[in-house]
Design a protein around this motif. Structure first.
Motif, PDB file in Angstrom:
ATOM      1  N   SER A 121      43.924   3.565  -0.522  1.00 19.81           N
ATOM      2  CA  SER A 121      42.966   3.895   0.542  1.00 19.81           C
ATOM      3  C   SER A 121      43.062   5.379   0.902  1.00 19.81           C
ATOM      4  N   THR A 122      41.932   6.086   0.744  1.00 17.87           N
ATOM      5  CA  THR A 122      41.862   7.489   1.159  1.00 17.87           C
ATOM      6  C   THR A 122      41.330   7.553   2.588  1.00 17.87           C
ATOM      7  N   TRP A 123      42.017   8.291   3.415  1.00 15.51           N
ATOM      8  CA  TRP A 123      41.679   8.266   4.841  1.00 15.51           C
ATOM      9  C   TRP A 123      41.036   9.568   5.318  1.00 15.51           C
ATOM     10  N   ALA A 124      40.416   9.490   6.508  1.00 12.45           N
ATOM     11  CA  ALA A 124      39.861  10.654   7.205  1.00 12.45           C
ATOM     12  C   ALA A 124      39.999  10.405   8.698  1.00 12.45           C
ATOM     13  N   ILE A 125      40.125  11.499   9.449  1.00 11.64           N
ATOM     14  CA  ILE A 125      40.173  11.407  10.912  1.00 11.64           C
ATOM     15  C   ILE A 125      38.993  12.200  11.464  1.00 11.64           C
ATOM     16  N   ASP A 126      38.164  11.530  12.276  1.00 13.40           N
ATOM     17  CA  ASP A 126      36.976  12.150  12.867  1.00 13.40           C
ATOM     18  C   ASP A 126      37.283  12.572  14.300  1.00 13.40           C
ATOM     19  N   PHE A 127      36.843  13.778  14.636  1.00 10.84           N
ATOM     20  CA  PHE A 127      37.134  14.340  15.953  1.00 10.84           C
ATOM     21  C   PHE A 127      35.844  14.630  16.720  1.00 10.84           C
ATOM     22  N   GLU A 128      35.995  14.714  18.017  1.00 11.19           N
ATOM     23  CA  GLU A 128      34.937  15.186  18.905  1.00 11.19           C
ATOM     24  C   GLU A 128      35.516  16.310  19.753  1.00 11.19           C
ATOM     25  N   PHE A 129      34.645  16.971  20.531  1.00 12.14           N
ATOM     26  CA  PHE A 129      35.146  18.121  21.289  1.00 12.14           C
ATOM     27  C   PHE A 129      36.201  17.710  22.305  1.00 12.14           C
ATOM     28  N   ASN A 130      36.149  16.472  22.751  1.00 11.93           N
ATOM     29  CA  ASN A 130      37.150  16.044  23.737  1.00 11.93           C
ATOM     30  C   ASN A 130      38.564  16.042  23.154  1.00 11.93           C
ATOM     31  N   ASP A 131      38.698  16.172  21.808  1.00  7.66           N
ATOM     32  CA  ASP A 131      40.016  16.219  21.172  1.00  7.66           C
ATOM     33  C   ASP A 131      40.557  17.642  21.045  1.00  7.66           C
ATOM     34  N   ASP A 133      27.625  27.605  19.445  1.00  4.39           N
ATOM     35  CA  ASP A 133      27.697  27.215  18.031  1.00  4.39           C
ATOM     36  C   ASP A 133      28.955  26.389  17.774  1.00  4.39           C
ATOM     37  N   VAL A 134      29.191  25.407  18.644  1.00  5.56           N
ATOM     38  CA  VAL A 134      30.370  24.548  18.509  1.00  5.56           C
ATOM     39  C   VAL A 134      30.119  23.517  17.412  1.00  5.56           C
ATOM     40  N   ASP A 135      31.070  23.386  16.505  1.00  6.44           N
ATOM     41  CA  ASP A 135      30.935  22.449  15.383  1.00  6.44           C
ATOM     42  C   ASP A 135      32.273  21.755  15.174  1.00  6.44           C
ATOM     43  N   VAL A 136      32.337  20.479  15.544  1.00  5.74           N
ATOM     44  CA  VAL A 136      33.569  19.702  15.413  1.00  5.74           C
ATOM     45  C   VAL A 136      33.385  18.685  14.293  1.00  5.74           C
ATOM     46  N   GLY A 137      34.382  18.543  13.439  1.00  5.67           N
ATOM     47  CA  GLY A 137      34.231  17.680  12.274  1.00  5.67           C
ATOM     48  C   GLY A 137      35.398  16.755  12.045  1.00  5.67           C
ATOM     49  N   SER A 138      35.911  16.760  10.828  1.00  2.62           N
ATOM     50  CA  SER A 138      36.932  15.791  10.432  1.00  2.62           C
ATOM     51  C   SER A 138      38.043  16.479   9.648  1.00  2.62           C
ATOM     52  N   ILE A 139      39.176  15.805   9.573  1.00  2.43           N
ATOM     53  CA  ILE A 139      40.245  16.161   8.638  1.00  2.43           C
ATOM     54  C   ILE A 139      40.224  15.117   7.534  1.00  2.43           C
ATOM     55  N   LEU A 140      40.018  15.576   6.308  1.00  3.50           N
ATOM     56  CA  LEU A 140      39.998  14.666   5.167  1.00  3.50           C
ATOM     57  C   LEU A 140      41.385  14.640   4.533  1.00  3.50           C
ATOM     58  N   GLY A 141      42.041  13.476   4.556  1.00  2.87           N
ATOM     59  CA  GLY A 141      43.407  13.365   4.056  1.00  2.87           C
ATOM     60  C   GLY A 141      43.481  12.808   2.650  1.00  2.87           C
ATOM     61  N   LYS A 180      43.241  21.893  12.343  1.00  2.94           N
ATOM     62  CA  LYS A 180      41.940  22.507  12.588  1.00  2.94           C
ATOM     63  C   LYS A 180      40.862  21.426  12.530  1.00  2.94           C
ATOM     64  N   ILE A 181      40.144  21.236  13.631  1.00  2.00           N
ATOM     65  CA  ILE A 181      39.164  20.144  13.696  1.00  2.00           C
ATOM     66  C   ILE A 181      37.735  20.651  13.866  1.00  2.00           C
ATOM     67  N   GLY A 182      37.546  21.972  13.897  1.00  2.00           N
ATOM     68  CA  GLY A 182      36.200  22.505  14.024  1.00  2.00           C
ATOM     69  C   GLY A 182      36.213  23.991  14.273  1.00  2.00           C
ATOM     70  N   THR A 183      35.030  24.529  14.547  1.00  2.00           N
ATOM     71  CA  THR A 183      34.884  25.961  14.830  1.00  2.00           C
ATOM     72  C   THR A 183      33.931  26.158  15.999  1.00  2.00           C
ATOM     73  N   ALA A 184      33.966  27.350  16.549  1.00  2.00           N
ATOM     74  CA  ALA A 184      33.028  27.749  17.601  1.00  2.00           C
ATOM     75  C   ALA A 184      32.969  29.268  17.597  1.00  2.00           C
ATOM     76  N   ARG A 185      32.050  29.807  18.347  1.00  2.00           N
ATOM     77  CA  ARG A 185      31.979  31.253  18.535  1.00  2.00           C
ATOM     78  C   ARG A 185      32.148  31.553  20.016  1.00  2.00           C
ATOM     79  N   VAL A 186      32.835  32.667  20.308  1.00  2.00           N
ATOM     80  CA  VAL A 186      33.124  33.045  21.692  1.00  2.00           C
ATOM     81  C   VAL A 186      32.185  34.172  22.096  1.00  2.00           C
ATOM     82  N   LYS A 187      31.381  33.906  23.143  1.00  2.00           N
ATOM     83  CA  LYS A 187      30.499  34.957  23.648  1.00  2.00           C
ATOM     84  C   LYS A 187      31.288  36.013  24.409  1.00  2.00           C
ATOM     85  N   THR A 188      32.124  35.544  25.309  1.00  2.00           N
ATOM     86  CA  THR A 188      32.947  36.453  26.102  1.00  2.00           C
ATOM     87  C   THR A 188      33.975  35.628  26.856  1.00  2.00           C
ATOM     88  N   ILE A 189      34.874  36.314  27.544  1.00  2.00           N
ATOM     89  CA  ILE A 189      35.803  35.647  28.448  1.00  2.00           C
ATOM     90  C   ILE A 189      35.667  36.279  29.822  1.00  2.00           C
TER      91      ILE A 189
END
Length: 739
Positions: free
Chosen positions: A513-523, A427-435, A396-405
């Motif tokens: 080393s504690t890692w994180a992966i950052d995402f954008e909508f293109n992912d 309301d698209v919100d893309v974030g990170s996975i904190l490992g 899971k790399i983010g959330t959004a809301r669906v108006k309709t299809i």
């Protein structure tokens, strides 16, 4: 604006005719010189001067000098008599006056006799030179050898306004006319009420020797009354005022304009004629139209007439087609408020939902009624690991809301697995996975490979899907390597939990080393709704929303900048309560519809609403989406989308029949047609600047948020204020206009 004197009358007989094209008078010996010829000779030369003058100057133009001044002046109302003798106001003009104790001094600019019509007394307008102001009841005197005296009347001192012009030359009807310095009062007793056009009244006259003895023949050092000589033609420029609304420019040269005591226009430069047109043409060719000091615009109500409004332009300066245009005071233009209307019939409006992604392999139905968030994943929906909430969060790399299809395409209309849709998001919100900590940091001593999981035995912590994180950015959040530039993940091995990054870290990335992966909508690869470990709805990003030319087959949003909240009606201004016979359509989700004998319950609608008619396959796909939530005894599967060939719509009964639907339960997205909906009104609430302490509504019951709707206030407890920069803080009220 032309001069009126006619010289082609007795005794002058000036019959000069420009159309005869005479340029010189050629006198001959032995022939008498006619008086008419001498007069005509002047006219011929004057005609040449006029032609040159018309090329250089516009009629009424300033040539030299002629500076103007609008200034306040002190008025002194005088008693009618002084010591039994009548006071003559004009005896003070141009003189210096003193108080009897000589502590005050002023210069008299102009004077006015008593006016029986208005009741105004004799009045002086003066310029104070030094000392305190003159006061009522005080005696004034001039400084001459034979001084004039007067008493200032009771309530006889105040501020008036005068306008002055210096000596200069003005061009008018071919003549270069000299003016004398002059001063007039724009308002005797006030400096804020004058409304006038100020300028020169042109007075023509013919002066004869009986009026001016200097015209007599000065032979033998004395004026010869037996030789009166020729008459003289004269033009006087007399400073005067005309009404502000006057359009009569007959023999009048406007110098300035005063409105409510303020100068709104004055002559500053000569007005050039053909010469200025040449300069303007060159200026426009090289610079075009432009402003030097922009004119700011404002709208204001008209206090004089509620049916009108005002446009107010601030002072400014511009060059329009090369010609200088400047104002020194606000310009007000009054116009009628628009009250006429035009009827528009059968207006068709396109209302789009905004930006979207193309999607396929739909399962279940997204919450388009409640607009709850859906999860964005970096793997396809079938490879989301739903074994636990932890494994779900691994992709899971983010959330959004669906108006309709909206239905887009299908390769086989009888197979819903081939259906493609447009899924409208907001309301698209893309974030990170904190490992956690990197496992041993380096694999086979190659620093471009890093293992994510702490252990490969038992339940794996992160995605087992190959290339699940490909294209995202890997960074060290703490420990060795923190602060270094994130690295692009080139490959990911789900079995070994190992990533290949685009370049090695400078520091030795290891188990600290504690890692994180950052995402954008293109992912993003899919959308999903889960409850615990149950998949409720899902869809994959279709190839149409992926960029094949990109390195990692990036997902992109279509119409990314288009997110309408209000749909334009296509007309700028619409009269209230005039929209009739208005219809529109929208999509509604009917959840948990229990079928009986393969027939759905009656779909509820509001007043003036019906469900869309759909008999063809394309109409059913465009207007309906039926997805099984509980198969019952039907042959369908939970989450399956019913293809269009397997259901029919009875729009009259508002029911849907599914082939072999039996007693299944389904979610139905249906197009609802609305006819003549009732308008909704909104009330503007101005914020009360006084902090409210009672009458509010505690929204969450914990004093975190209290809304005082009638006062336009929202109180957020300090412990619940979002203090993170660039993060939104909801006010929990709609349509906030200003804060």
């Amino acid at each position: 604006m032309s001069l009126n004197t006619n010289f082609n009358v007795t005794p002058y007989y000036d019959d000069f005719d420009e159309d005869k094209k005479f340029l010189r008078l050629l006198f001959k010996p032995g022939y008498a010189v006619q008086a008419r010829e001498l007069t005509q000779l002047q006219t011929l030369l004057q005609n040449q001067v006029e032609r040159f003058g018309n090329h250089m100057f516009k009629n009424g133009s300033l040539v030299t000098g002629g500076q103007t001044f609008l200034q306040d002046a002190t008025f002194l109302k005088l008693d009618t008599d002084f010591s039994g003798s009548a006071v003559v106001a004009n005896n003070f003009v141009g003189l210096t006056i003193l108080s009897t104790d000589a502590t005050k001094r002023g210069e008299v600019i102009t004077a006015f006799d008593a006016d029986p019509g208005t009741g105004d007394p004799k009045t002086l307008l003066i310029k104070q030179l030094y000392g305190p102001a003159f006061v009522p009841g005080e005696t004034i005197t001039t400084v001459e050898n034979a001084p004039a005296f007067a008493n200032i009347a009771t309530s006889g001192v105040g501020t008036g306004q005068i306008f002055s012009v210096n000596e200069g030359v003005f061009y008018y009807d071919g003549f270069f006319i000299k003016n004398s310095p002059q001063t007039i009062a724009t308002s005797k007793y006030n400096n804020t009420t004058a409304n006038a056009r100020i300028g020169f009244e042109i007075t023509e006259s013919t002066v004869i020797s009986t009026q001016d003895t200097s015209l007599l023949d000065p032979a033998q050092d004395a004026s010869n009354f037996q030789a009166p000589g020729s008459d003289r033609y004269k033009i006087d420029l007399v400073l005067t005022t005309r009404s502000l609304t006057s359009t009569d420019d007959t023999q009048f040269i406007e110098l300035a304009r005063v409105e409510e005591g303020a100068l709104t226009y004055y002559v500053k430069y000569p007005l050039y004629a053909v010469l200025e047109e040449t300069l303007a043409r060159r200026t426009f060719d090289e610079s075009g139209n432009y402003t030097v000091r922009p004119f700011k615009i404002a709208l204001d109500t008209s206090t004089a007439n509620s049916a009108k409004a005002n446009v107010v332009l601030s002072p400014g300066k511009a060059y329009v087609y090369g010609f200088e245009f400047e104002t020194i005071a606000p310009t007000t233009i009054t116009f009628d408020k628009p009250r006429t209307t035009e009827s528009v019939n059968n207006k068709r409006i396109t209302a789009d939902y905004g930006y979207f992604v193309y999607s396929n392999t739909h399962f279940g139905s997204f919450p388009i009624n409640s607009l709850q968030t859906v999860d964005l994943h970096c793997v396809s929906n079938l490879t989301i690991n739903v074994a636990s909430t932890n494994t779900i969060s691994n992709t899971k790399i983010g959330t959004a809301r669906v108006k309709t299809i909206a239905f887009e395409t299908a390769s086989d209309t009888s197979n819903s697995a081939t259906y493609g849709y447009r899924t409208y998001l907001f309301d698209v919100d893309v974030g990170s996975i904190l490992g956690g900590n990197c496992n041993n940091g380096i694999v086979t001593s190659n620093t471009t490979y890093i293992q994510l999981a702490n252990t490969l035995s038992g339940s794996l912590l992160y995605s087992t899907v190959n290339n699940a994180y490909r294209g995202a950015k890997f960074r060290v959040a703490a420990g060795n390597g923190v602060g270094e530039t994130p690295k692009t993940i080139l490959n990911y091995n789900g079995t070994t939990q190992t990533i290949e990054i685009s370049e090695s870290f400078i520091a030795n990335v290891n188990s600290s080393s504690t890692w994180a992966i950052d995402f954008e909508f293109n992912d993003v690869k899919s959308l999903a709704v889960t409850s615990g470990t149950s998949r409720l709805a899902a869809a994959d990003i279709a190839p149409e929303s992926k960029d094949p030319a990109s390195t990692f087959n990036d997902t992109y949003i279509v119409d990314r900048t288009f997110e309408p909240l209000i749909f334009e009606l296509g007309q700028s201004y619409i009269a209230a309560n005039t929209i009739t016979d208005f219809s529109h359509s929208y999509k509604r989700l009917y959840e948990a519809q229990a079928f009986s004998s393969s027939i759905s319950p009656t779909l509820s609608v509001g007043s003036g609403e019906t469900i869309a008619t759909a008999s063809s396959t394309s109409a059913k796909n465009d207007n309906y989406y039926v997805v099984v939530t509980s198969a019952g005894t039907s042959p369908y599967k939970n989450g399956e989308v019913i293809s269009a060939d397997k259901f029919t719509v009875d729009s009259g009964l508002r029911k849907i029949t599914v082939t072999s639907g039996n007693n299944m339960t389904a979610n139905i997205i249906a197009t609802v047609d609305v006819s003549n909906p009732s308008p909704k009104t909104k009330t503007f609430v101005a914020a009360n600047t006084t902090i409210q302490t009672s009458g509010g509504v505690d929204i969450f019951g914990n004093s975190a948020l209290t809304i005082f709707a009638s006062a336009g206030q929202t109180h957020i407890s300090k412990g619940f204020v979002n203090k993170i920069p660039n993060n939104a803080q909801s006010l929990h009220v709609p349509d906030v206009i200003d804060i």
